[in-house]
Design a protein around this motif. Sequence first.
Motif, mmCIF file in Angstrom:
data_model
loop_
_atom_site.group_PDB
_atom_site.id
_atom_site.type_symbol
_atom_site.label_atom_id
_atom_site.label_comp_id
_atom_site.label_asym_id
_atom_site.label_seq_id
_atom_site.Cartn_x
_atom_site.Cartn_y
_atom_site.Cartn_z
ATOM 1 N N LEU A 225 0.827 -1.212 0.000
ATOM 2 C CA LEU A 225 0.000 0.000 0.000
ATOM 3 C C LEU A 225 0.861 1.261 0.000
ATOM 4 N N ILE A 226 1.882 1.282 0.820
ATOM 5 C CA ILE A 226 2.748 2.455 0.870
ATOM 6 C C ILE A 226 3.479 2.643 -0.457
ATOM 7 N N THR A 227 3.975 1.548 -1.017
ATOM 8 C CA THR A 227 4.677 1.618 -2.302
ATOM 9 C C THR A 227 3.783 2.203 -3.390
ATOM 10 N N HIS A 228 2.550 1.725 -3.457
ATOM 11 C CA HIS A 228 1.631 2.216 -4.495
ATOM 12 C C HIS A 228 1.186 3.651 -4.228
ATOM 13 N N THR A 229 1.129 4.030 -2.975
ATOM 14 C CA THR A 229 0.755 5.414 -2.646
ATOM 15 C C THR A 229 1.850 6.381 -3.081
ATOM 16 N N VAL A 230 3.069 6.026 -2.782
ATOM 17 C CA VAL A 230 4.202 6.894 -3.133
ATOM 18 C C VAL A 230 4.406 6.944 -4.653
ATOM 19 N N ALA A 231 3.989 5.892 -5.334
ATOM 20 C CA ALA A 231 4.169 5.832 -6.787
ATOM 21 C C ALA A 231 3.124 6.639 -7.555
ATOM 22 N N GLN A 232 2.152 7.210 -6.851
ATOM 23 C CA GLN A 232 1.125 8.001 -7.535
ATOM 24 C C GLN A 232 1.752 9.228 -8.209
ATOM 25 N N PRO A 233 1.234 9.610 -9.369
ATOM 26 C CA PRO A 233 1.739 10.816 -10.037
ATOM 27 C C PRO A 233 1.580 12.036 -9.124
ATOM 28 N N LEU A 241 10.702 11.565 3.864
ATOM 29 C CA LEU A 241 10.922 11.282 5.279
ATOM 30 C C LEU A 241 9.596 10.907 5.947
ATOM 31 N N ASP A 242 8.516 11.559 5.530
ATOM 32 C CA ASP A 242 7.200 11.203 6.065
ATOM 33 C C ASP A 242 6.834 9.776 5.674
ATOM 34 N N MET A 243 7.227 9.374 4.478
ATOM 35 C CA MET A 243 6.997 7.990 4.062
ATOM 36 C C MET A 243 7.730 7.027 4.994
ATOM 37 N N TYR A 244 8.993 7.339 5.307
ATOM 38 C CA TYR A 244 9.759 6.452 6.179
ATOM 39 C C TYR A 244 9.172 6.413 7.589
ATOM 40 N N ARG A 245 8.599 7.531 8.035
ATOM 41 C CA ARG A 245 7.945 7.521 9.352
ATOM 42 C C ARG A 245 6.788 6.522 9.359
ATOM 43 N N LEU A 246 6.020 6.519 8.280
ATOM 44 C CA LEU A 246 4.905 5.583 8.181
ATOM 45 C C LEU A 246 5.416 4.151 8.064
ATOM 46 N N ALA A 248 8.192 3.008 9.283
ATOM 47 C CA ALA A 248 8.695 2.607 10.594
ATOM 48 C C ALA A 248 7.538 2.206 11.513
ATOM 49 N N ALA A 249 6.429 2.960 11.428
ATOM 50 C CA ALA A 249 5.279 2.674 12.278
ATOM 51 C C ALA A 249 4.604 1.360 11.909
ATOM 52 N N THR A 250 4.752 0.941 10.658
ATOM 53 C CA THR A 250 4.133 -0.306 10.194
ATOM 54 C C THR A 250 5.154 -1.433 10.042
ATOM 55 N N ASP A 251 6.368 -1.188 10.513
ATOM 56 C CA ASP A 251 7.446 -2.179 10.491
ATOM 57 C C ASP A 251 7.695 -2.711 9.082
ATOM 58 N N THR A 252 7.791 -1.780 8.136
ATOM 59 C CA THR A 252 8.011 -2.185 6.744
ATOM 60 C C THR A 252 9.309 -1.623 6.164
ATOM 61 N N ILE A 253 10.172 -1.053 7.005
ATOM 62 C CA ILE A 253 11.529 -0.758 6.539
ATOM 63 C C ILE A 253 12.297 -2.071 6.662
ATOM 64 N N ASP A 254 12.677 -2.641 5.522
ATOM 65 C CA ASP A 254 13.193 -4.011 5.572
ATOM 66 C C ASP A 254 14.561 -4.186 4.931
ATOM 67 N N ASN A 255 15.277 -3.066 4.712
ATOM 68 C CA ASN A 255 16.628 -3.222 4.181
ATOM 69 C C ASN A 255 17.515 -2.086 4.654
ATOM 70 N N ALA A 256 18.816 -2.314 4.585
ATOM 71 C CA ALA A 256 19.793 -1.371 5.119
ATOM 72 C C ALA A 256 19.749 -0.019 4.393
ATOM 73 N N ASP A 257 19.571 -0.047 3.093
ATOM 74 C CA ASP A 257 19.556 1.199 2.330
ATOM 75 C C ASP A 257 18.439 2.125 2.787
ATOM 76 N N GLU A 258 17.280 1.565 3.096
ATOM 77 C CA GLU A 258 16.162 2.400 3.542
ATOM 78 C C GLU A 258 16.449 2.998 4.923
ATOM 79 N N TYR A 259 17.031 2.211 5.828
ATOM 80 C CA TYR A 259 17.378 2.769 7.136
ATOM 81 C C TYR A 259 18.411 3.883 6.980
ATOM 82 N N GLU A 260 19.389 3.691 6.120
ATOM 83 C CA GLU A 260 20.395 4.716 5.887
ATOM 84 C C GLU A 260 19.757 5.972 5.289
ATOM 85 N N LEU A 399 -0.805 10.206 2.516
ATOM 86 C CA LEU A 399 -0.102 9.659 3.679
ATOM 87 C C LEU A 399 -0.930 9.829 4.944
ATOM 88 N N ALA A 400 -1.583 10.980 5.079
ATOM 89 C CA ALA A 400 -2.419 11.220 6.257
ATOM 90 C C ALA A 400 -3.535 10.188 6.346
#
Length: 410
Positions: A225-233, A241-246, A248-260, A399-400
């Motif tokens: 859902l987050i991926t498709h939301t961010v991919a919207q035109p 950064l707001d995307m990463y906050r969401l 993190a809240a949904t435990d979907t940061i799953d790789n080192a590059d995203e944490y960095e 995002l809201a």
Amino acid sequence: MMRASLGTLVAAGLLAVSLAAGAADADSKAQTVRPQVGKPLTEAQADIQAKKYADALTKLDEAAAVEKLTAYESYVIARMRASATLGTGDDAAALIAYKAVLDRPELVGDDKQAVLDTVARLSYAGKDYAKAAEYAKAYRAAGGTDAQMPLILAQALYLSDDYADAEHELLAQFEQMQQAGQTPPELPLRLYMSCAVKQNDKTVYRDALRRLVTYYPSADLWQELITHTVAQPGFSNRLLLDMYRLKAATDTIDNADEYEDAAQLALAAGLPGEAQQYIDQGYAKGLLGAGPRAVKDKSLKAAVTAKITEDKRTQAEGESAAAKLKSGDALINTGLNYVGYGQYDKGIALMQQGIDKGHLKAPDDANLHLGYAQMRAGKTADAAASFKSVSGQDGGASLAQLWMLVKPAR
């Protein structure tokens, strides 16, 4: 499939009434069977109840051989033949038998509903999905209310490649369930999502994901859902950064590059405390600080630590300076910085002051960030109010809306 079918029970009741009825007038005569027909029918009914379906069919053939059958006698025989045939396990033959019953003018009311129900199910089992949908609609039009039939109808439409009508039926089901305060089962929600895929409808696909996340949340669904939301035109990079906050809240940061990336964006925004959170989470998951990237991660961690030390020396001074400015933007950023350090009440109070002061460059961003801070503090009702006030077409409102689906941490 339906070995103890409603059709069998209805036929039994029908036969009992027919045999017991008197002959006081022409109408009652029309609804009775003669003894020479009734005897083999009674024996056939006993065989059906004993699950001796082949014997029952033999008795029904005997009844059918009686000369000059009345229309009603033929009808009763057809009803019982359909029930017995269904009991044999020959669904194809049972479907033919039940269709013959459907053509009878004597079939009305609840009896017609019961036969339409059976014919719809048998058509579905026989993979005649277009006909199954047709009979399911006829069942509904006849007043049928079986709880399973709406899903059978939607599945039949889907399997006959009528994805638009299947989608329409599913949405109607969801609306009825919502009005009744019921939770939609996962299967129809998944079917609704598949309808979107088949039609390449990204808007409906996102809606399906939102519905699934609402009732059956999982990390995989949230990630999608987050991926498709961010991919919207039109989605602004300003909101990454707001995307990463969401995430993190949904435990979907799953790789080192995203944490960095999240930590770097937080640092760039002047939020080293928040950057530290991403570093700590990445290390805790074993995604940072290991393998070929260990040196780079260690360097980033040191940079964040140094920035925190510097930030805390000047934090009070920055807060005082922010309060003197005409715009509330600095107060909002200062408050968000405190939130990054876990000082939620202080941070939220400063952010609210900033919003009240006004003259903001991006009011929607301010409310989005306030909602995020309130979520972190566990103030979900306040957060919902803040998120609802976010508008615009650059992704912030999207995002809201997703934030309002996040289940509070327990």
